[in-house]
Design an enzyme around this catalytic site. Structure first.
Site, mmCIF file in Angstrom:
data_model
loop_
_atom_site.group_PDB
_atom_site.id
_atom_site.type_symbol
_atom_site.label_atom_id
_atom_site.label_comp_id
_atom_site.label_asym_id
_atom_site.label_seq_id
_atom_site.Cartn_x
_atom_site.Cartn_y
_atom_site.Cartn_z
ATOM 1 N N SER A 102 0.820 -1.215 0.000
ATOM 2 C CA SER A 102 0.000 0.000 0.000
ATOM 3 C C SER A 102 0.852 1.262 0.000
ATOM 4 O O SER A 102 1.622 1.503 -0.913
ATOM 5 C CB SER A 102 -0.965 -0.038 1.188
ATOM 6 O OG SER A 102 -1.919 0.978 1.116
ATOM 7 N N ASP A 241 -2.402 6.339 -3.673
ATOM 8 C CA ASP A 241 -1.258 5.733 -2.988
ATOM 9 C C ASP A 241 -0.727 4.583 -3.830
ATOM 10 O O ASP A 241 -1.141 4.387 -4.974
ATOM 11 C CB ASP A 241 -1.629 5.293 -1.572
ATOM 12 C CG ASP A 241 -2.626 4.143 -1.556
ATOM 13 O OD1 ASP A 241 -3.346 3.968 -2.559
ATOM 14 O OD2 ASP A 241 -2.701 3.424 -0.532
ATOM 15 N N ASP A 243 -1.016 1.373 -4.069
ATOM 16 C CA ASP A 243 -1.873 0.370 -4.697
ATOM 17 C C ASP A 243 -3.209 0.956 -5.123
ATOM 18 O O ASP A 243 -4.118 0.229 -5.514
ATOM 19 C CB ASP A 243 -2.072 -0.840 -3.786
ATOM 20 C CG ASP A 243 -2.874 -0.519 -2.526
ATOM 21 O OD1 ASP A 243 -2.896 0.659 -2.108
ATOM 22 O OD2 ASP A 243 -3.478 -1.447 -1.952
ATOM 23 N N ASP A 245 -5.807 2.344 -3.704
ATOM 24 C CA ASP A 245 -7.086 2.206 -3.006
ATOM 25 C C ASP A 245 -7.355 3.401 -2.096
ATOM 26 O O ASP A 245 -8.332 3.414 -1.346
ATOM 27 C CB ASP A 245 -7.158 0.887 -2.220
ATOM 28 C CG ASP A 245 -6.154 0.806 -1.079
ATOM 29 O OD1 ASP A 245 -5.310 1.712 -0.928
ATOM 30 O OD2 ASP A 245 -6.210 -0.195 -0.324
#
Length: 445
Positions: A102, A241, A243, A245
């Site tokens: 993440s 960010d 990834d 999400d």
């Protein structure tokens, strides 16, 4: 059962150190594959990743593990987490995997698992998979070993899906949008989706080299985006960010707009259109009191959960809400996605911007946040929140606030830290109460 590998969002850690080693990743593939071998059909797992250097290693290990127990593997390459969740369901896969840490730096990596419905696995399923890690794997017979293949158009499928969530009667023509992809998973799909909808895009954070993901860019480091928006005269800035999400927005004046403001915008807009379910939205205990008051003024409720987007989603599903998220920018729109999706949330914001005809600075600042302060106190051992001095300090602060503010005191789920948050109308009082509790924790620790 105490879990050794799975945390609040899958498995995560520094690469080449337990639990993020190739050996453990292969075992996770074997264990998760064995857990999802149900029925007599040919089983399939889909795998996406962000742009970390270690993604190659983790992906190869997972492929070895899954194929060894008889699962076919479909590899997407760099793909946002919500894209993996969507394609898990779309491709009728038995399991989906996202390799990402993440918003963490490139040295870390992680493994997130999705069930065939596209939702993150339950605690019970993760615990069952973890229990299988210490058992001998049930390897497939030579003729039943799985195959692996890459799907080259996976990103195109996700772009098409994301665009389908944007109102069909709107276009982004004439809108100048700065888009920061954090050198992460959305570095191709996010600028492409905006361009296809007509926006003039100014992409940054779109040159991943394996080591620069989230490095002075993206939703956790928006300074570069703020500078770019102001310098380029952009109408709005969007930061994702690693990834993709998570979403943070910057208005045309360079001011940051956090998840609380964005959730308020989407929820109130959907309420006017008759689309909002549940009569409000779901957020965590960290969302600002100003959001709660703003929603109440609009006749909407705010349901709070503990910190973590998975808990937000559980509450949304259990109580019938279709908007939820976190102040940090995880925004879940369950009409479209089974997890937080920064691009889809951004498209809802852009739709509201186009329809309103207002500048972002006017549209996106719906309420004045109540003064809020969060401090962390590290401790070396024991249970500082059970200490009489800490309990007395917390009770004193609650008494002084007397309903005019909030306290959130909690242990970190990943570090030996006590997180102390207070908010209220008096900034000086908030700071004093946080310091008082932090001092008591420090003495107890």
């Amino acid at each position: 059962m105490t879990r050794k590998f799975f945390g609040t969002d899958g498995i995560r850690g520094r690469t080449n150190a337990a639990p993020m080693t190739a050996e453990i990743a292969m075992k996770v593939g074997m264990a998760a594959g064995a857990y999802f071998l149900r029925g007599d059909h040919r089983h399939r797992v889909v795998i996406g990743k962000d742009t970390r250097l270690s993604g190659y290693m983790v992906e190869s290990a997972l492929v070895a593990g899954f194929t060894s127990v008889g699962m076919d593997v479909v590899q997407f390459g760099p793909m946002p987490t919500p894209g993996v969740a969507m394609l898990t369901q779309s491709m009728r896969a038995d399991l989906g995997v996202m390799i990402s840490a993440s918003h963490n730096p490139y040295q870390d990596n992680g493994i997130k698992l999705f069930g065939p419905d596209g939702y993150k696995l339950s605690d019970e399923a993760e615990s069952a998979i973890e229990a299988l890690l210490d058992k001998p794997p049930r390897l497939a017979a030579p003729a039943e070993i799985g195959r692996a293949r890459r799907v080259e158009d996976a990103r195109g499928r996700y772009i098409h899906f994301a665009k389908s969530t944007f109102p069909a009667h709107l276009r982004l023509d004439g809108l100048k949008v700065a888009i920061d992809c954090a050198n992460g998973a959305a570095y191709q799909v996010a600028p492409s989706a905006l361009w296809e909808l007509g926006a003039h895009t100014i992409p940054i954070g779109v040159d991943p080299n394996g080591r620069n993901i989230n490095d002075k860019c993206g939703s956790t480091s928006p300074a570069l985006l703020q500078e770019t928006v102001v310098a380029s005269g952009a109408d709005i800035g969007i930061a994702l960010d690693g990834d993709a999400d998570r979403l943070i927005v910057v208005d045309e004046k360079g001011r940051i707009v956090d998840g609380d403001q964005l959730m308020a915008l989407i929820a109130t807009g959907w309420a006017r259109d008759g689309r909002l379910k549940g009569g409000g939205l779901v957020a965590t205990v960290m969302s600002n009191l100003g959001l709660e008051r703003h929603l109440a003024g609009a006749g909407l409720s705010l349901e709070r959960t503990q910190v973590g987007d998975r808990y937000v989603l559980e509450a949304m599903r259990g109580r019938g809400f279709n908007v939820g998220g976190e102040q940090s920018g995880h925004i879940i729109l369950s009409d479209y996605a089974t997890t937080g999706d920064g691009l889809i949330a951004a498209l809802q914001v852009l739709a509201a911007l186009v329809e309103s005809g207002k500048p972002a600075s006017e549209l996106l600042h719906l309420f004045d946040p109540v003064p809020q302060l969060l401090k962390n106190v590290r401790f070396s051992g024991g249970k500082p929140l059970d200490d009489a001095r800490v309990k007395a300090a917390i009770a004193g602060a609650e008494s002084e606030l007397n309903g005019s503010g909030r306290l959130v005191i909690r242990l970190s789920g990943t570090e030996p830290l006590v997180r102390v948050m207070a908010e209220g109308d008096d900034a000086g009082q908030v700071e004093r109460l946080v310091d008082m509790i932090c001092d008591a924790v420090g003495e107890a620790a």
